[in-house]
Design a protein around this motif. Structure first.
Motif, PDB file in Angstrom:
ATOM      1  N   TYR A  81     -16.177  43.306  14.115  1.00 46.86           N
ATOM      2  CA  TYR A  81     -15.725  41.961  14.489  1.00 46.86           C
ATOM      3  C   TYR A  81     -14.232  41.991  14.764  1.00 46.86           C
ATOM      4  CZ  TYR A  81     -20.077  39.843  12.871  1.00 46.86           C
ATOM      5  OH  TYR A  81     -21.381  39.484  12.718  1.00 46.86           O
ATOM      6  N   GLY A  82     -13.778  41.205  15.728  1.00 44.82           N
ATOM      7  CA  GLY A  82     -12.359  41.106  16.032  1.00 44.82           C
ATOM      8  C   GLY A  82     -11.673  40.128  15.098  1.00 44.82           C
ATOM      9  N   VAL A  83     -11.663  40.434  13.795  1.00 50.31           N
ATOM     10  CA  VAL A  83     -11.076  39.553  12.788  1.00 50.31           C
ATOM     11  C   VAL A  83     -10.151  40.359  11.879  1.00 50.31           C
ATOM     12  CG1 VAL A  83     -13.041  37.970  12.782  1.00 50.31           C
ATOM     13  CG2 VAL A  83     -13.007  39.887  11.197  1.00 50.31           C
ATOM     14  N   VAL A  84      -9.444  39.662  11.025  1.00 48.26           N
ATOM     15  CA  VAL A  84      -8.524  40.297  10.070  1.00 48.26           C
ATOM     16  C   VAL A  84      -9.159  40.245   8.683  1.00 48.26           C
ATOM     17  CG1 VAL A  84      -6.217  40.148   9.057  1.00 48.26           C
ATOM     18  CG2 VAL A  84      -6.552  39.582  11.470  1.00 48.26           C
ATOM     19  N   ALA A  85      -9.076  41.345   7.963  1.00 48.20           N
ATOM     20  CA  ALA A  85      -9.648  41.404   6.616  1.00 48.20           C
ATOM     21  C   ALA A  85      -8.972  40.398   5.703  1.00 48.20           C
ATOM     22  CB  ALA A  85      -9.484  42.809   6.043  1.00 48.20           C
ATOM     23  N   GLY A  86      -9.778  39.737   4.853  1.00 45.21           N
ATOM     24  CA  GLY A  86      -9.256  38.802   3.875  1.00 45.21           C
ATOM     25  C   GLY A  86      -8.979  37.402   4.395  1.00 45.21           C
ATOM     26  N   VAL A  87      -9.259  37.140   5.656  1.00 42.51           N
ATOM     27  CA  VAL A  87      -8.971  35.826   6.252  1.00 42.51           C
ATOM     28  C   VAL A  87     -10.239  34.980   6.272  1.00 42.51           C
ATOM     29  CG1 VAL A  87      -8.241  34.674   8.391  1.00 42.51           C
ATOM     30  CG2 VAL A  87      -7.074  36.729   7.627  1.00 42.51           C
ATOM     31  N   ASN A  88     -10.090  33.665   6.100  1.00 44.35           N
ATOM     32  CA  ASN A  88     -11.213  32.737   6.171  1.00 44.35           C
ATOM     33  C   ASN A  88     -11.261  32.117   7.563  1.00 44.35           C
ATOM     34  OD1 ASN A  88     -13.312  31.025   5.531  1.00 44.35           O
ATOM     35  ND2 ASN A  88     -11.979  29.478   4.659  1.00 44.35           N
ATOM     36  N   TYR A  89     -12.373  32.303   8.279  1.00 51.69           N
ATOM     37  CA  TYR A  89     -12.548  31.743   9.615  1.00 51.69           C
ATOM     38  C   TYR A  89     -13.461  30.529   9.528  1.00 51.69           C
ATOM     39  CZ  TYR A  89     -10.315  35.881  11.380  1.00 51.69           C
ATOM     40  OH  TYR A  89      -9.387  36.860  11.638  1.00 51.69           O
ATOM     41  N   ASN A  90     -13.045  29.439  10.118  1.00 54.89           N
ATOM     42  CA  ASN A  90     -13.838  28.222  10.117  1.00 54.89           C
ATOM     43  C   ASN A  90     -14.751  28.207  11.343  1.00 54.89           C
ATOM     44  OD1 ASN A  90     -14.746  25.813   9.132  1.00 54.89           O
ATOM     45  ND2 ASN A  90     -13.088  24.607  10.005  1.00 54.89           N
ATOM     46  N   LYS A  91     -15.464  29.297  11.540  1.00 50.71           N
ATOM     47  CA  LYS A  91     -16.386  29.469  12.660  1.00 50.71           C
ATOM     48  C   LYS A  91     -17.650  30.130  12.133  1.00 50.71           C
ATOM     49  CE  LYS A  91     -13.048  30.533  16.294  1.00 50.71           C
ATOM     50  NZ  LYS A  91     -12.692  31.534  17.293  1.00 50.71           N
ATOM     51  N   THR A  92     -18.722  29.996  12.889  1.00 44.56           N
ATOM     52  CA  THR A  92     -19.949  30.683  12.491  1.00 44.56           C
ATOM     53  C   THR A  92     -19.846  32.160  12.859  1.00 44.56           C
ATOM     54  OG1 THR A  92     -21.004  30.157  14.574  1.00 44.56           O
ATOM     55  CG2 THR A  92     -21.390  28.626  12.752  1.00 44.56           C
ATOM     56  N   LEU A  93     -20.615  32.981  12.140  1.00 46.83           N
ATOM     57  CA  LEU A  93     -20.600  34.418  12.390  1.00 46.83           C
ATOM     58  C   LEU A  93     -20.949  34.747  13.839  1.00 46.83           C
ATOM     59  CD1 LEU A  93     -22.244  36.030   9.256  1.00 46.83           C
ATOM     60  CD2 LEU A  93     -19.971  36.476  10.169  1.00 46.83           C
ATOM     61  N   ARG A  94     -21.945  34.065  14.416  1.00 46.97           N
ATOM     62  CA  ARG A  94     -22.341  34.439  15.773  1.00 46.97           C
ATOM     63  C   ARG A  94     -21.324  34.040  16.832  1.00 46.97           C
ATOM     64  NH1 ARG A  94     -27.553  31.011  14.925  1.00 46.97           N
ATOM     65  NH2 ARG A  94     -26.517  29.024  14.988  1.00 46.97           N
ATOM     66  N   SER A  95     -20.367  33.169  16.491  1.00 48.67           N
ATOM     67  CA  SER A  95     -19.346  32.809  17.477  1.00 48.67           C
ATOM     68  C   SER A  95     -18.150  33.763  17.448  1.00 48.67           C
ATOM     69  CB  SER A  95     -18.860  31.379  17.236  1.00 48.67           C
ATOM     70  OG  SER A  95     -18.127  31.301  16.032  1.00 48.67           O
ATOM     71  N   LEU A  96     -18.078  34.637  16.429  1.00 51.18           N
ATOM     72  CA  LEU A  96     -16.981  35.600  16.356  1.00 51.18           C
ATOM     73  C   LEU A  96     -17.201  36.730  17.348  1.00 51.18           C
ATOM     74  CD1 LEU A  96     -16.582  35.817  12.493  1.00 51.18           C
ATOM     75  CD2 LEU A  96     -15.093  34.613  14.084  1.00 51.18           C
ATOM     76  N   LYS A  97     -16.137  37.242  17.877  1.00 52.17           N
ATOM     77  CA  LYS A  97     -16.215  38.322  18.870  1.00 52.17           C
ATOM     78  C   LYS A  97     -16.276  39.680  18.179  1.00 52.17           C
ATOM     79  CE  LYS A  97     -15.395  35.658  22.473  1.00 52.17           C
ATOM     80  NZ  LYS A  97     -16.393  34.646  22.473  1.00 52.17           N
ATOM     81  N   ARG A  98     -17.012  40.595  18.788  1.00 49.67           N
ATOM     82  CA  ARG A  98     -17.045  41.989  18.344  1.00 49.67           C
ATOM     83  C   ARG A  98     -16.370  42.802  19.437  1.00 49.67           C
ATOM     84  NH1 ARG A  98     -22.712  43.229  15.372  1.00 49.67           N
ATOM     85  NH2 ARG A  98     -22.697  41.414  14.052  1.00 49.67           N
ATOM     86  N   ARG A  99     -15.158  43.219  19.189  1.00 44.41           N
ATOM     87  CA  ARG A  99     -14.377  43.870  20.237  1.00 44.41           C
ATOM     88  C   ARG A  99     -14.362  45.386  20.143  1.00 44.41           C
ATOM     89  NH1 ARG A  99      -9.484  39.824  19.293  1.00 44.41           N
ATOM     90  NH2 ARG A  99     -10.479  37.990  20.155  1.00 44.41           N
ATOM     91  N   ILE A 100     -14.500  45.945  18.958  1.00 40.64           N
ATOM     92  CA  ILE A 100     -14.340  47.387  18.786  1.00 40.64           C
ATOM     93  C   ILE A 100     -15.709  48.009  18.539  1.00 40.64           C
ATOM     94  CG2 ILE A 100     -13.269  49.199  17.384  1.00 40.64           C
ATOM     95  CD1 ILE A 100     -11.093  47.091  16.702  1.00 40.64           C
ATOM     96  N   HIS A 101     -16.020  49.050  19.295  1.00 39.82           N
ATOM     97  CA  HIS A 101     -17.286  49.766  19.141  1.00 39.82           C
ATOM     98  C   HIS A 101     -16.969  51.203  18.756  1.00 39.82           C
ATOM     99  CE1 HIS A 101     -19.392  46.409  20.965  1.00 39.82           C
ATOM    100  NE2 HIS A 101     -18.425  46.380  21.841  1.00 39.82           N
ATOM    101  N   ARG A 102     -17.738  51.756  17.846  1.00 38.60           N
ATOM    102  CA  ARG A 102     -17.526  53.128  17.406  1.00 38.60           C
ATOM    103  C   ARG A 102     -18.856  53.853  17.457  1.00 38.60           C
ATOM    104  NH1 ARG A 102     -14.440  55.874  12.992  1.00 38.60           N
ATOM    105  NH2 ARG A 102     -14.910  58.020  13.447  1.00 38.60           N
ATOM    106  N   THR A 103     -18.888  55.004  18.102  1.00 41.72           N
ATOM    107  CA  THR A 103     -20.089  55.825  18.178  1.00 41.72           C
ATOM    108  C   THR A 103     -19.900  57.035  17.276  1.00 41.72           C
ATOM    109  OG1 THR A 103     -20.408  55.135  20.462  1.00 41.72           O
ATOM    110  CG2 THR A 103     -21.615  57.079  19.745  1.00 41.72           C
ATOM    111  N   ILE A 104     -20.840  57.252  16.360  1.00 37.83           N
ATOM    112  CA  ILE A 104     -20.772  58.377  15.433  1.00 37.83           C
ATOM    113  C   ILE A 104     -21.988  59.272  15.700  1.00 37.83           C
ATOM    114  CG2 ILE A 104     -20.650  59.045  12.996  1.00 37.83           C
ATOM    115  CD1 ILE A 104     -19.594  56.198  12.433  1.00 37.83           C
ATOM    116  N   PRO A 105     -21.836  60.281  16.561  1.00 39.63           N
ATOM    117  CA  PRO A 105     -22.986  61.144  16.874  1.00 39.63           C
ATOM    118  C   PRO A 105     -23.260  62.160  15.768  1.00 39.63           C
ATOM    119  CG  PRO A 105     -21.077  61.778  18.186  1.00 39.63           C
ATOM    120  CD  PRO A 105     -20.656  60.622  17.339  1.00 39.63           C
ATOM    121  N   TYR A 106     -24.494  62.557  15.652  1.00 35.48           N
ATOM    122  CA  TYR A 106     -24.859  63.588  14.685  1.00 35.48           C
ATOM    123  C   TYR A 106     -25.896  64.501  15.294  1.00 35.48           C
ATOM    124  CZ  TYR A 106     -28.854  60.510  13.688  1.00 35.48           C
ATOM    125  OH  TYR A 106     -29.953  59.715  13.793  1.00 35.48           O
ATOM    126  N   LEU A 107     -26.046  65.681  14.709  1.00 36.47           N
ATOM    127  CA  LEU A 107     -27.004  66.666  15.203  1.00 36.47           C
ATOM    128  C   LEU A 107     -28.334  66.470  14.513  1.00 36.47           C
ATOM    129  CD1 LEU A 107     -24.719  69.829  15.128  1.00 36.47           C
ATOM    130  CD2 LEU A 107     -25.296  68.418  17.098  1.00 36.47           C
TER     131      LEU A 107
END
Length: 115
Positions: A81-107
């Protein structure tokens, strides 16, 4: 004149995707995901009202990350999620943006199963 091929090589290398680290097993990839998760922290947001329980949205403390395994391609996919840790957002979870994606490949372990 001799510098021109080097410039061309540099330009080509910037277009290439960076090499991803591959973990030896799914377990090690999941451990890497856990380390990433713990490093990020928690935040507060709202969950929508459930008609049978309440008519108001309720606050919830949750992880910054969502991760899932793609078993077809041997990947752990992390979405942050594009949010700051420890902060209270007065929005619903589904309205928050997810900006960072991380791919962790494995064998995958190459082994035969007896069916």
């Amino acid at each position: 004149m001799s510098a021109l091929p080097l410039l061309g090589m540099e330009a080509m290398s910037t277009r290439r995707e960076t090499t991803k680290q591959v973990f030896d097993s799914a377990t090690k990839a999941l451990d890497a995901r856990q380390r990433w998760r713990h490093r990020e922290g928690l935040f507060s947001a709202l969950i929508p009202a459930a008609e049978s329980v309440s008519k108001q949205a309720r606050p919830v403390q949750t992880d910054i990350l969502s991760c899932e395994a793609d078993l077809d391609r041997a990947l752990i996919l992390g979405h942050r999620y594009g949010v700051v840790a420890g902060v209270n957002y007065n929005k619903t979870l589904r309205s928050l943006k997810r900006r960072i994606h991380r791919t962790i490949p494995y064998l995958l372990l190459c082994g035969k199963t007896d069916d």
